[in-house]
Write a protein that holds these residues in place. Sequence first.
Motif, PDB file in Angstrom:
ATOM      1  N   ILE A 210      52.305  -2.513 -23.044  1.00 32.25           N
ATOM      2  CA  ILE A 210      51.182  -3.391 -22.926  1.00 32.25           C
ATOM      3  C   ILE A 210      49.932  -3.204 -23.954  1.00 32.25           C
ATOM      4  CG2 ILE A 210      49.474  -4.204 -21.057  1.00 32.25           C
ATOM      5  CD1 ILE A 210      51.333  -2.714 -19.188  1.00 32.25           C
TER       6      ILE A 210
ATOM      7  N   HIS B   5      46.230  -3.093 -25.044  1.00 28.56           N
ATOM      8  CA  HIS B   5      45.270  -3.230 -24.382  1.00 28.56           C
ATOM      9  C   HIS B   5      44.072  -2.369 -25.114  1.00 28.56           C
ATOM     10  CE1 HIS B   5      42.081  -4.200 -21.042  1.00 28.56           C
ATOM     11  NE2 HIS B   5      41.626  -2.914 -21.753  1.00 28.56           N
TER      12      HIS B   5
ATOM     13  N   TYR C 257      47.964   6.406 -25.914  1.00 26.29           N
ATOM     14  CA  TYR C 257      48.834   5.513 -24.826  1.00 26.29           C
ATOM     15  C   TYR C 257      48.586   6.312 -23.358  1.00 26.29           C
ATOM     16  CZ  TYR C 257      52.038   4.092 -28.493  1.00 26.29           C
ATOM     17  OH  TYR C 257      52.398   3.862 -29.849  1.00 26.29           O
TER      18      TYR C 257
ATOM     19  N   TRP D 193      50.830   1.721 -21.579  1.00 23.04           N
ATOM     20  CA  TRP D 193      49.609   0.763 -22.294  1.00 23.04           C
ATOM     21  C   TRP D 193      49.411   1.424 -23.508  1.00 23.04           C
ATOM     22  CZ3 TRP D 193      46.366  -2.243 -18.960  1.00 23.04           C
ATOM     23  CH2 TRP D 193      46.442  -2.407 -17.508  1.00 23.04           C
TER      24      TRP D 193
ATOM     25  N   THR E 262      46.476   1.801 -26.099  1.00 27.09           N
ATOM     26  CA  THR E 262      45.034   1.571 -26.311  1.00 27.09           C
ATOM     27  C   THR E 262      44.241   1.931 -27.649  1.00 27.09           C
ATOM     28  OG1 THR E 262      44.720   3.952 -25.172  1.00 27.09           O
ATOM     29  CG2 THR E 262      44.831   1.830 -23.774  1.00 27.09           C
TER      30      THR E 262
END
Length: 236
Positions: free
Chosen positions: A5, A7, A47, A56, A58
């Motif tokens: 993901i 973000h 991460y 995620w 980042t």
Amino acid sequence: MTRIIQHFVPHFEERHQKVQALILHCSAHTPEEMLKVLDEKKLSAHYIIGENGEIWQTVSEKNKAWHAGISHWREIDGLNDYSIGIELSSPAMGQKEYTKKQIDSAVGLCRTIISHYQIPACNVVGHSDIAPTRRPDPGKAFPWQYFASKGIGLWYDINDAEKISINEVEELLRIIGYDTTNLNAAAYAFCRHFVADSVAENSDIEQLMTEIYPKDFEFPHVYLPVLKACAYRYRR
Ligand SMILES: [Zn+2]
């Protein structure tokens, strides 16, 4: 591999050094909470891995994330510019077993990063290893031996202890990579990583985060063979 993901967060800088280390962390928050907390503190990691194994991203690997702070490992000071940082969500701050899903995701991600940058095994360590006076993560329950069996980081073979003639704790810790300016803190970080049973669990997370090592700690002589076997493995 687990879907990632994306973000992205604003707390990073341009990277000026080649990636040559991988730093594992943990935090007692869910990934969603972590995003908030890191944002408030103007920190970041590349991460974040949740307890269900979700990953995620980042910060782009191209950039320098703010996860290591003042730190030292082997020849490197200030690891941020030289490393990728991964945060694992862990309500017990790495003192209770990580979930299998989370470990599986972390192993996959670490292997991808290590092979992409050809990161030497001796440079895959925890935040507590590179900042022994300031940080207790990823905690005594982080399965370093299992990770090493998957090609992530190094573990020791006790039979190697006799192959190294040095018996001085400080010198052995330095061979592995620790900053021994505070010898007790470095020795405690070593124990957290390699002889986790010798490190007491602390259910008071706030205290764990502020009292990183017992001030009267001295390296238990009974573990000298483990320390020697590790030094043999990490020797340049
Ligand atoms: Zn950390």
